[in-house]
Design an enzyme around this catalytic site. Structure first.
Site, mmCIF file in Angstrom:
data_model
loop_
_atom_site.group_PDB
_atom_site.id
_atom_site.type_symbol
_atom_site.label_atom_id
_atom_site.label_comp_id
_atom_site.label_asym_id
_atom_site.label_seq_id
_atom_site.Cartn_x
_atom_site.Cartn_y
_atom_site.Cartn_z
ATOM 1 N N LYS A 26 -4.237 -2.415 6.965
ATOM 2 C CA LYS A 26 -5.330 -3.321 6.654
ATOM 3 C C LYS A 26 -6.344 -3.279 7.792
ATOM 4 C CE LYS A 26 -5.954 -8.043 5.137
ATOM 5 N NZ LYS A 26 -5.352 -9.358 5.142
ATOM 6 N N HIS B 11 0.846 -1.196 0.000
ATOM 7 C CA HIS B 11 0.000 0.000 0.000
ATOM 8 C C HIS B 11 0.880 1.245 0.000
ATOM 9 C CE1 HIS B 11 0.712 0.656 4.268
ATOM 10 N NE2 HIS B 11 0.121 -0.481 4.620
ATOM 11 N N CYS C 44 1.137 -6.287 15.819
ATOM 12 C CA CYS C 44 2.484 -5.691 15.886
ATOM 13 C C CYS C 44 3.564 -6.758 15.932
ATOM 14 C CB CYS C 44 2.698 -4.908 17.178
ATOM 15 S SG CYS C 44 1.807 -3.409 17.346
ATOM 16 N N CYS D 295 -3.663 -2.136 22.378
ATOM 17 C CA CYS D 295 -2.381 -1.888 21.707
ATOM 18 C C CYS D 295 -2.325 -0.421 21.272
ATOM 19 C CB CYS D 295 -2.265 -2.799 20.488
ATOM 20 S SG CYS D 295 -1.068 -2.213 19.292
ATOM 21 N N HIS E 261 -2.472 -0.441 17.142
ATOM 22 C CA HIS E 261 -3.654 -0.979 16.456
ATOM 23 C C HIS E 261 -4.956 -0.730 17.200
ATOM 24 C CE1 HIS E 261 -0.280 -3.120 14.595
ATOM 25 N NE2 HIS E 261 -1.017 -3.004 13.515
ATOM 26 N N LYS F 13 -3.073 6.139 10.357
ATOM 27 C CA LYS F 13 -2.040 5.373 9.666
ATOM 28 C C LYS F 13 -2.742 4.338 8.786
ATOM 29 C CE LYS F 13 2.063 2.576 10.388
ATOM 30 N NZ LYS F 13 1.973 1.137 10.491
ATOM 31 N N HIS G 32 3.820 1.552 2.463
ATOM 32 C CA HIS G 32 5.026 0.803 2.090
ATOM 33 C C HIS G 32 5.753 1.528 0.952
ATOM 34 C CE1 HIS G 32 2.202 -2.735 3.173
ATOM 35 N NE2 HIS G 32 2.940 -2.483 4.234
ATOM 36 N N CYS H 145 0.705 -8.164 21.246
ATOM 37 C CA CYS H 145 -0.187 -7.755 20.148
ATOM 38 C C CYS H 145 0.234 -8.506 18.899
ATOM 39 C CB CYS H 145 -0.112 -6.243 19.898
ATOM 40 S SG CYS H 145 -0.988 -5.771 18.384
HETATM 41 N N1 MSP Z 1 7.869 -6.374 9.008
HETATM 42 C C1 MSP Z 1 8.004 -5.248 9.854
HETATM 43 C C2 MSP Z 1 9.327 -4.532 9.623
HETATM 44 C C3 MSP Z 1 10.521 -5.384 9.811
HETATM 45 S S1 MSP Z 1 11.972 -4.547 9.374
HETATM 46 C C4 MSP Z 1 13.197 -5.518 9.907
HETATM 47 C C5 MSP Z 1 6.867 -4.268 9.577
HETATM 48 N N2 MSP Z 1 6.256 -4.412 8.408
HETATM 49 S S2 MSP Z 1 5.020 -3.501 7.887
HETATM 50 O O1 MSP Z 1 4.724 -3.998 6.589
HETATM 51 O O2 MSP Z 1 3.960 -3.478 8.834
HETATM 52 O O3 MSP Z 1 5.505 -2.045 7.808
HETATM 53 C C6 MSP Z 1 6.814 -1.739 7.520
HETATM 54 C C7 MSP Z 1 7.051 -0.279 7.451
HETATM 55 O O4 MSP Z 1 6.319 0.310 6.409
HETATM 56 C C8 MSP Z 1 6.639 0.553 8.643
HETATM 57 O O5 MSP Z 1 7.420 0.441 9.720
HETATM 58 C C9 MSP Z 1 6.813 1.890 8.027
HETATM 59 O O6 MSP Z 1 8.167 2.148 7.904
HETATM 60 C C10 MSP Z 1 6.210 1.650 6.676
HETATM 61 N N3 MSP Z 1 4.834 2.021 6.709
HETATM 62 C C11 MSP Z 1 3.741 1.234 6.818
HETATM 63 N N4 MSP Z 1 2.649 2.005 6.818
HETATM 64 C C12 MSP Z 1 3.005 3.292 6.697
HETATM 65 C C13 MSP Z 1 2.355 4.506 6.552
HETATM 66 N N5 MSP Z 1 1.045 4.607 6.558
HETATM 67 N N6 MSP Z 1 3.124 5.597 6.360
HETATM 68 C C14 MSP Z 1 4.490 5.532 6.284
HETATM 69 N N7 MSP Z 1 5.118 4.427 6.433
HETATM 70 C C15 MSP Z 1 4.414 3.306 6.692
HETATM 71 O O7 MSP Z 1 6.623 -3.401 10.396
#
Ligand code: MSP
Length: 511
Positions: free
Chosen positions: A303, A24, A135, A149, A152, A300, A27, A132
């Site tokens: 999903k 999304h 997380c 949490c 979330h 934020k 990411h 959680c």
């Molecule tokens: N898998 C773990 C990270 C492990 S790194 C060794 C994780 N994954 S995640 O898919 O939930 O999210 C990863 C990262 O994506 C978040 O920590 C953040 O850096 C980025 N983001 C996810 N959603 C975001 C936003 N809405 N805005 C900006 N960054 C975001 O956490």
């Protein structure tokens, strides 16, 4: 600013993304920032290694696979390619893509676990506490918000089980000492203060294994224990570059120059991770660049909250709100200062596209190509060494360089766009479209073409496709990405005598 590796290498990473959801906007945000930073470093002549990937183990993924009626392996194999594919479509120039289900990762994780175990920092204990699943993190009562949490806003689970623990509590002073010797390792600076504050509160040991699920990497000395996800996930940054398998490859890249991360995972990256590395006898990272969240409607994107924006929709130019790959990349890089939270809106996306890309950059190229076509026989004149634009170019270059060095893409682009604005203003002041062909027109157009050449190089990390189109249309050959900063952005590099092509509008205006 963090000093780069003494060698000419530059290594940067994104977080590895959980495969329980499709890629999304959130990411894409972190990944595009990492990509642009790495493209900038390539312009500086660095030997860049840019890593991204997917986080595929743990209870959350196992549950998502169950919900999809699939075996975990089959499930992760169906989602991981969606990330690789999204990054391809967004022109992400990653050099590697690691999946935590790969053998190279398992081998490296087990090597790291063994090293920490051998140093006496991993011990068996009983865990009682709150967890959680979303997380994949443990919490203490004080962390919770209204009993839920903090991220979330969902209930946490009470858990009691025998776990191996990493003795993080032994690392407080060593971490503080390390950070004191490495000021500026975390950007933006206020994030460093947050980390120091957290360490000073006193560190608790953290659980690194569980026996209640099977989808993960077993501990090498006790295989009924499965590595708890963060220990597994963080290790990707070293397993991908050969840790435990190819020492020479590993030491040519490590320490990483920047881990790009969201602010939600700062504790894991800036506290747990350097302590784990110290325990294993590995140097901590050189730097961390911590971004804010890209919010949608103030929340934020996730999903769980259901406000997910698919970046691939936004680049589809057949849609009314589709702005192309570069339009989207530019928006996420330029609109939010890295480190702060940003609010994604379609109006903001279209507004930036129209003002900065269509009106400023697109219009500049179109004006220049039109006048060169009409008054210079379509052949670009050479710039003047003493052009009134030369100073504007020099300060744009200096400021753009400084802001990329601080990992501030929005400010770097703002500096680059100053040159675009100065060039448009220069054209308006000189009105070459009203003048007869001759020296005045040639001088002004040569200067404007030179400014466009410099802009193409400076903007290429953010908008690589467009930069190449500008480069081609002003009659230059080769790839703009092969240019070098600062040498190739010195004033006077446009040779003149090359054919300038008007072409279609770079960024057709959106209503
Ligand atoms: N898998 C773990 C990270 C492990 S790194 C060794 C994780 N994954 S995640 O898919 O939930 O999210 C990863 C990262 O994506 C978040 O920590 C953040 O850096 C980025 N983001 C996810 N959603 C975001 C936003 N809405 N805005 C900006 N960054 C975001 O956490």
């Amino acid at each position: 600013m963090v000093a780069a590796n003494a060698s000419n290498s530059f290594y940067a990473t994104t977080p590895i993304y959980y495969v329980n959801a499709k890629p999304h906007l959130g990411h894409a945000y972190t990944t595009i920032v990492g990509d642009a930073l790495c493209r900038w470093q390539r312009l500086l002549g660095k030997d860049v290694h840019f890593l991204t990937g997917t986080d595929e183990h743990g209870l959350k993924i196992q549950q998502a696979a169950d919900a999809a009626g699939m075996a975990p392996r089959e499930f992760v194999d169906s989602i991981a390619p969606l990330f690789a594919d999204a990054w391809r479509k967004l022109d992400i120039s990653n050099d590697d893509f690691i999946r935590t289900t790969e053998d190279r990762h398992r081998i490296g994780v087990q090597h790291l676990l063994q090293a920490c175990y051998d140093s006496g920092d991993i011990e068996l204990d009983t865990y009682r506490g709150l967890y959680c699943v979303a997380c994949e993190a443990y919490y203490v009562e004080d962390d919770l918000v209204s009993g839920n949490c903090p991220i979330h806003k969902r209930p946490v689970e009470h858990v009691e089980e025998e776990n191996y623990f990493f003795r993080l509590s032994r690392y407080g002073d060593r971490l503080l000492d390390w950070y004191a010797k490495h000021p500026g390792a975390i950007v933006p600076e206020h994030r460093m203060n947050e980390v120091i504050g957290f360490i000073k509160q006193g560190l608790l040991d953290f659980s690194i294994s569980r026996t209640s699920f099977s989808w993960g990497i077993p501990l090498p000395w006790d295989s009924k224990h499965i590595t708890y996800v963060w220990f597994d996930a963080l290790a990707n940054y070293i397993t991908a570059i050969g840790y435990g398998v190819d020492d020479a490859a590993f030491s040519s890249r490590w320490p990483v120059d920047y881990h790009l991360i969201g602010k939600d995972i700062i504790r894991f990256h800036c506290v747990y991770w350097p302590a784990m590395l110290m325990s294993a006898g590995i140097e901590p990272p050189h730097g961390w660049a911590v971004g804010g969240w890209l919010l949608v409607g103030g929340e934020k994107m996730s999903k769980t909250t259901g406000n997910v924006v698919n970046p691939l929709d936004l680049i589809d130019e057949s849609r009314e709100d589709g702005v192309g790959v570069d339009g989207f990349r530019y928006y996420v890089l330029a609109d939010t200062p890295y480190g702060a939270d940003g609010d994604f809106t379609y109006e903001g996306l279209i507004g930036r596209y129209n003002s900065d890309l269509a009106n400023n950059l697109g219009n500049l190229l179109s004006r220049v190509a039109t006048v060169v076509g009409k008054k210079c026989d379509g052949v670009g004149p050479a710039p003047r060494a003493d052009s009134p634009l030369a100073d504007a170019a020099r300060s744009a270059v200096a400021e753009t360089m400084a802001r990329w060095a601080d990992v501030q893409p929005s400010r770097a682009l703002e500096a680059t766009w100053q040159l675009i604005r100065a060039t448009n203003a220069y054209l308006e002041a000189n009105e070459p479209w009203k003048a007869e062909p001759g020296a005045h027109v040639d001088n002004v157009m040569g200067d404007a073409l030179e400014a466009l050449r410099i802009v193409a190089i400076l903007a290429s990390p953010a908008i690589p496709r467009t930069a190449q189109i500008v480069w081609d249309r002003i009659g230059l050959s080769g790839s703009v990405a092969d240019r070098r900063v600062p040498d190739d952005v010195a004033w006077g590099g446009y040779p003149g005598g090359t054919t300038v092509v008007k072409g279609d509008p770079l960024f057709p205006r959106k209503s």
